[in-house]
Motif scaffolding. Structure first.
Motif, PDB file in Angstrom:
ATOM      1  N   GLY A   1       5.346  -8.797  26.445  1.00 23.14           N
ATOM      2  CA  GLY A   1       4.491  -9.470  25.474  1.00 23.14           C
ATOM      3  C   GLY A   1       5.121 -10.759  24.965  1.00 23.14           C
ATOM      4  N   LEU A   2       4.709 -11.186  23.779  1.00 26.16           N
ATOM      5  CA  LEU A   2       5.178 -12.440  23.201  1.00 26.16           C
ATOM      6  C   LEU A   2       6.635 -12.353  22.769  1.00 26.16           C
ATOM      7  CD1 LEU A   2       2.025 -13.265  21.035  1.00 26.16           C
ATOM      8  CD2 LEU A   2       2.662 -14.271  23.231  1.00 26.16           C
ATOM      9  N   ASN A   3       7.247 -13.520  22.553  1.00 30.48           N
ATOM     10  CA  ASN A   3       8.661 -13.574  22.192  1.00 30.48           C
ATOM     11  C   ASN A   3       8.952 -12.929  20.841  1.00 30.48           C
ATOM     12  OD1 ASN A   3      11.416 -14.402  22.484  1.00 30.48           O
ATOM     13  ND2 ASN A   3      11.005 -16.149  21.157  1.00 30.48           N
ATOM     14  N   VAL A   4       7.993 -13.010  19.908  1.00 32.47           N
ATOM     15  CA  VAL A   4       8.163 -12.397  18.586  1.00 32.47           C
ATOM     16  C   VAL A   4       7.153 -11.264  18.435  1.00 32.47           C
ATOM     17  CG1 VAL A   4       8.110 -12.751  16.086  1.00 32.47           C
ATOM     18  CG2 VAL A   4       8.954 -14.576  17.577  1.00 32.47           C
ATOM     19  N   LEU A   5       7.652 -10.089  18.127  1.00 36.55           N
ATOM     20  CA  LEU A   5       6.799  -8.919  17.910  1.00 36.55           C
ATOM     21  C   LEU A   5       6.764  -8.620  16.407  1.00 36.55           C
ATOM     22  CD1 LEU A   5       8.083  -6.561  20.747  1.00 36.55           C
ATOM     23  CD2 LEU A   5       6.137  -8.136  20.823  1.00 36.55           C
ATOM     24  N   VAL A   6       5.574  -8.641  15.824  1.00 38.60           N
ATOM     25  CA  VAL A   6       5.430  -8.321  14.407  1.00 38.60           C
ATOM     26  C   VAL A   6       5.138  -6.820  14.305  1.00 38.60           C
ATOM     27  CG1 VAL A   6       4.319  -8.951  12.243  1.00 38.60           C
ATOM     28  CG2 VAL A   6       4.486 -10.638  14.077  1.00 38.60           C
ATOM     29  N   LYS A   7       5.977  -6.106  13.596  1.00 36.44           N
ATOM     30  CA  LYS A   7       5.926  -4.643  13.602  1.00 36.44           C
ATOM     31  C   LYS A   7       5.170  -4.025  12.425  1.00 36.44           C
ATOM     32  CE  LYS A   7       8.827  -3.978  17.168  1.00 36.44           C
ATOM     33  NZ  LYS A   7       8.479  -3.206  18.369  1.00 36.44           N
ATOM     34  N   ALA A   8       5.373  -4.567  11.214  1.00 40.56           N
ATOM     35  CA  ALA A   8       4.799  -3.908  10.028  1.00 40.56           C
ATOM     36  C   ALA A   8       4.730  -4.879   8.864  1.00 40.56           C
ATOM     37  CB  ALA A   8       5.636  -2.686   9.642  1.00 40.56           C
ATOM     38  N   ILE A   9       3.850  -4.548   7.925  1.00 37.85           N
ATOM     39  CA  ILE A   9       3.794  -5.239   6.632  1.00 37.85           C
ATOM     40  C   ILE A   9       3.888  -4.163   5.553  1.00 37.85           C
ATOM     41  CG2 ILE A   9       1.257  -5.251   6.678  1.00 37.85           C
ATOM     42  CD1 ILE A   9       1.333  -7.778   4.973  1.00 37.85           C
ATOM     43  N   THR A  10       4.731  -4.412   4.550  1.00 37.51           N
ATOM     44  CA  THR A  10       5.003  -3.415   3.520  1.00 37.51           C
ATOM     45  C   THR A  10       4.763  -4.018   2.136  1.00 37.51           C
ATOM     46  OG1 THR A  10       6.698  -2.378   4.915  1.00 37.51           O
ATOM     47  CG2 THR A  10       6.769  -1.875   2.563  1.00 37.51           C
ATOM     48  N   LEU A  11       4.062  -3.274   1.292  1.00 33.40           N
ATOM     49  CA  LEU A  11       3.882  -3.655  -0.105  1.00 33.40           C
ATOM     50  C   LEU A  11       5.030  -3.047  -0.899  1.00 33.40           C
ATOM     51  CD1 LEU A  11       2.024  -4.903  -2.352  1.00 33.40           C
ATOM     52  CD2 LEU A  11       1.027  -2.632  -2.580  1.00 33.40           C
ATOM     53  N   VAL A  12       5.813  -3.908  -1.558  1.00 27.73           N
ATOM     54  CA  VAL A  12       6.986  -3.467  -2.316  1.00 27.73           C
ATOM     55  C   VAL A  12       6.740  -3.739  -3.794  1.00 27.73           C
ATOM     56  CG1 VAL A  12       9.472  -3.730  -2.632  1.00 27.73           C
ATOM     57  CG2 VAL A  12       8.473  -3.997  -0.344  1.00 27.73           C
ATOM     58  N   VAL A  13       6.684  -2.678  -4.592  1.00 28.34           N
ATOM     59  CA  VAL A  13       6.455  -2.774  -6.030  1.00 28.34           C
ATOM     60  C   VAL A  13       7.622  -2.083  -6.737  1.00 28.34           C
ATOM     61  CG1 VAL A  13       4.929  -2.149  -7.944  1.00 28.34           C
ATOM     62  CG2 VAL A  13       3.943  -2.764  -5.720  1.00 28.34           C
ATOM     63  N   PRO A  14       8.253  -2.736  -7.724  1.00 31.53           N
ATOM     64  CA  PRO A  14       9.382  -2.096  -8.426  1.00 31.53           C
ATOM     65  C   PRO A  14       8.999  -0.724  -8.984  1.00 31.53           C
ATOM     66  CG  PRO A  14       9.183  -4.409  -9.070  1.00 31.53           C
ATOM     67  CD  PRO A  14       7.971  -4.093  -8.237  1.00 31.53           C
ATOM     68  N   ASP A  15       9.896   0.235  -8.790  1.00 31.15           N
ATOM     69  CA  ASP A  15       9.759   1.595  -9.327  1.00 31.15           C
ATOM     70  C   ASP A  15       8.592   2.372  -8.723  1.00 31.15           C
ATOM     71  OD1 ASP A  15      11.930   1.123 -11.100  1.00 31.15           O
ATOM     72  OD2 ASP A  15      10.559   0.105 -12.478  1.00 31.15           O
ATOM     73  N   ARG A  16       8.096   1.922  -7.575  1.00 31.83           N
ATOM     74  CA  ARG A  16       7.058   2.678  -6.866  1.00 31.83           C
ATOM     75  C   ARG A  16       7.439   2.786  -5.395  1.00 31.83           C
ATOM     76  NH1 ARG A  16       2.605   3.940  -9.644  1.00 31.83           N
ATOM     77  NH2 ARG A  16       1.498   4.441  -7.717  1.00 31.83           N
ATOM     78  N   GLU A  17       6.923   3.813  -4.737  1.00 33.28           N
ATOM     79  CA  GLU A  17       7.228   4.002  -3.330  1.00 33.28           C
ATOM     80  C   GLU A  17       6.576   2.897  -2.495  1.00 33.28           C
ATOM     81  OE1 GLU A  17       6.578   7.439   0.103  1.00 33.28           O
ATOM     82  OE2 GLU A  17       6.451   7.978  -2.027  1.00 33.28           O
ATOM     83  N   ASP A  18       7.328   2.366  -1.520  1.00 33.31           N
ATOM     84  CA  ASP A  18       6.796   1.334  -0.638  1.00 33.31           C
ATOM     85  C   ASP A  18       5.613   1.869   0.174  1.00 33.31           C
ATOM     86  OD1 ASP A  18       8.860  -0.183  -1.580  1.00 33.31           O
ATOM     87  OD2 ASP A  18       9.971  -0.267   0.312  1.00 33.31           O
ATOM     88  N   ILE A  19       4.649   1.009   0.430  1.00 31.85           N
ATOM     89  CA  ILE A  19       3.501   1.361   1.274  1.00 31.85           C
ATOM     90  C   ILE A  19       3.528   0.446   2.485  1.00 31.85           C
ATOM     91  CG2 ILE A  19       0.997   1.587   1.412  1.00 31.85           C
ATOM     92  CD1 ILE A  19       0.965   1.756  -1.656  1.00 31.85           C
ATOM     93  N   THR A  20       3.547   1.025   3.686  1.00 29.98           N
ATOM     94  CA  THR A  20       3.694   0.249   4.921  1.00 29.98           C
ATOM     95  C   THR A  20       2.478   0.398   5.817  1.00 29.98           C
ATOM     96  OG1 THR A  20       6.114   0.468   4.852  1.00 29.98           O
ATOM     97  CG2 THR A  20       5.128  -0.084   6.977  1.00 29.98           C
ATOM     98  N   LEU A  21       2.022  -0.737   6.356  1.00 27.69           N
ATOM     99  CA  LEU A  21       0.972  -0.745   7.372  1.00 27.69           C
ATOM    100  C   LEU A  21       1.610  -1.050   8.722  1.00 27.69           C
ATOM    101  CD1 LEU A  21      -1.963  -2.749   5.708  1.00 27.69           C
ATOM    102  CD2 LEU A  21      -1.757  -0.273   5.977  1.00 27.69           C
ATOM    103  N   ASP A  22       1.367  -0.179   9.692  1.00 26.91           N
ATOM    104  CA  ASP A  22       1.891  -0.360  11.041  1.00 26.91           C
ATOM    105  C   ASP A  22       1.056  -1.430  11.759  1.00 26.91           C
ATOM    106  OD1 ASP A  22       2.895  -0.152  13.587  1.00 26.91           O
ATOM    107  OD2 ASP A  22       2.317   1.940  13.892  1.00 26.91           O
ATOM    108  N   LEU A  23       1.713  -2.471  12.275  1.00 22.59           N
ATOM    109  CA  LEU A  23       1.007  -3.540  12.977  1.00 22.59           C
ATOM    110  C   LEU A  23       1.133  -3.429  14.492  1.00 22.59           C
ATOM    111  CD1 LEU A  23       1.949  -6.582  10.699  1.00 22.59           C
ATOM    112  CD2 LEU A  23      -0.131  -5.192  10.654  1.00 22.59           C
ATOM    113  N   THR A  24       1.634  -2.299  14.969  1.00 21.09           N
ATOM    114  CA  THR A  24       1.810  -2.144  16.413  1.00 21.09           C
ATOM    115  C   THR A  24       0.630  -1.431  17.072  1.00 21.09           C
ATOM    116  OG1 THR A  24       3.007  -0.044  16.149  1.00 21.09           O
ATOM    117  CG2 THR A  24       4.314  -2.070  16.161  1.00 21.09           C
ATOM    118  N   GLY A  25      -0.300  -0.936  16.251  1.00 19.30           N
ATOM    119  CA  GLY A  25      -1.456  -0.226  16.798  1.00 19.30           C
ATOM    120  C   GLY A  25      -2.728  -1.043  16.703  1.00 19.30           C
TER     121      GLY A  25
END
Length: 201
Positions: A66-90
């Motif tokens: 595939g392409l030279n750069v593979l974007v894997k995930a985007i994560t919402l980071v909020v202080p004192d809360r659990e991170d929420i991640t969206l998988d960008l490989t599917g």
């Protein structure tokens, strides 16, 4: 933010959806990994610096195709809360229907996880354009900088931002994101959702 958690190369710059450049920035001439490693072979300090920056060269890379750069995930980071991640490989076409929920006025960052496969990428940038009810309400361009190929993933975190607040600001937003370089090579473009609520539920 790089994997070593260094600060971003440049802060966000406002602009419209077509503005993907950083004022005053001039793209360097493109060189392959082999060309850079073969330069200045007689300068021992420079050779050591390039080894620290680029690793062991081709032996330290992993090519998944595939392409030279593979974007894997985007994560919402909020202080004192659990991170929420969206998988960008599917199937990224479904991301818009699964919005991040964020409380109005909350402080947050977005973390992008990516990997450079084969060659150095110059002027990597992340562009975000936010729409609400079909109307553009915000746009940002984040300059990440240049990266050499690595087997390991790298991450970049946007500067801290604050979710809008107030009755008129609450609701669903569509965000169009793009990951590209100095040559306007787009490595990924996707849409995702942000839902601003009075509380986290």
């Amino acid at each position: 933010m790089a994997s070593e958690e260094n600060p971003p190369v440049a802060a966000a710059t406002g602009g419209d959806e077509e503005d993907e450049t950083t004022p005053g920035y001039k793209a360097p001439a493109q060189k392959s990994l082999d060309e850079i490693q073969n330069l200045d072979q007689d300068d021992e300090s420079l050779v050591k610096y390039k080894e620290a920056l680029l690793g062991a060269g081709k032996e330290d890379t992993l090519d998944e195709g595939g392409l030279n750069v593979l974007v894997k995930a985007i994560t919402l980071v909020v202080p004192d809360r659990e991170d929420i991640t969206l998988d960008l490989t599917g199937d990224i076409s479904q991301l818009k229907s699964k919005p991040f929920v964020i409380k109005e006025g909350a402080s947050y960052r977005l973390k992008i996880t990516f990997r450079v496969q084969r060659e150095i990428v110059a002027g990597l940038r992340y562009v975000n354009v936010s729409h609400r009810k079909g109307i553009k309400v915000d746009s940002e361009t984040f300059m990440l900088g240049s990266y050499g190929p690595k087997k390991e993933v790298q991450t970049y975190s946007t500067p801290s931002d604050e979710a809008p607040s107030g009755m008129l600001a609450r609701g669903k937003y569509t965000v169009k994101s793009k990951f590209l370089d100095d040559d306007k090579q787009v490595y990924m473009a996707w849409e995702w959702g942000l839902d601003i609520k009075k509380d986290w539920q």
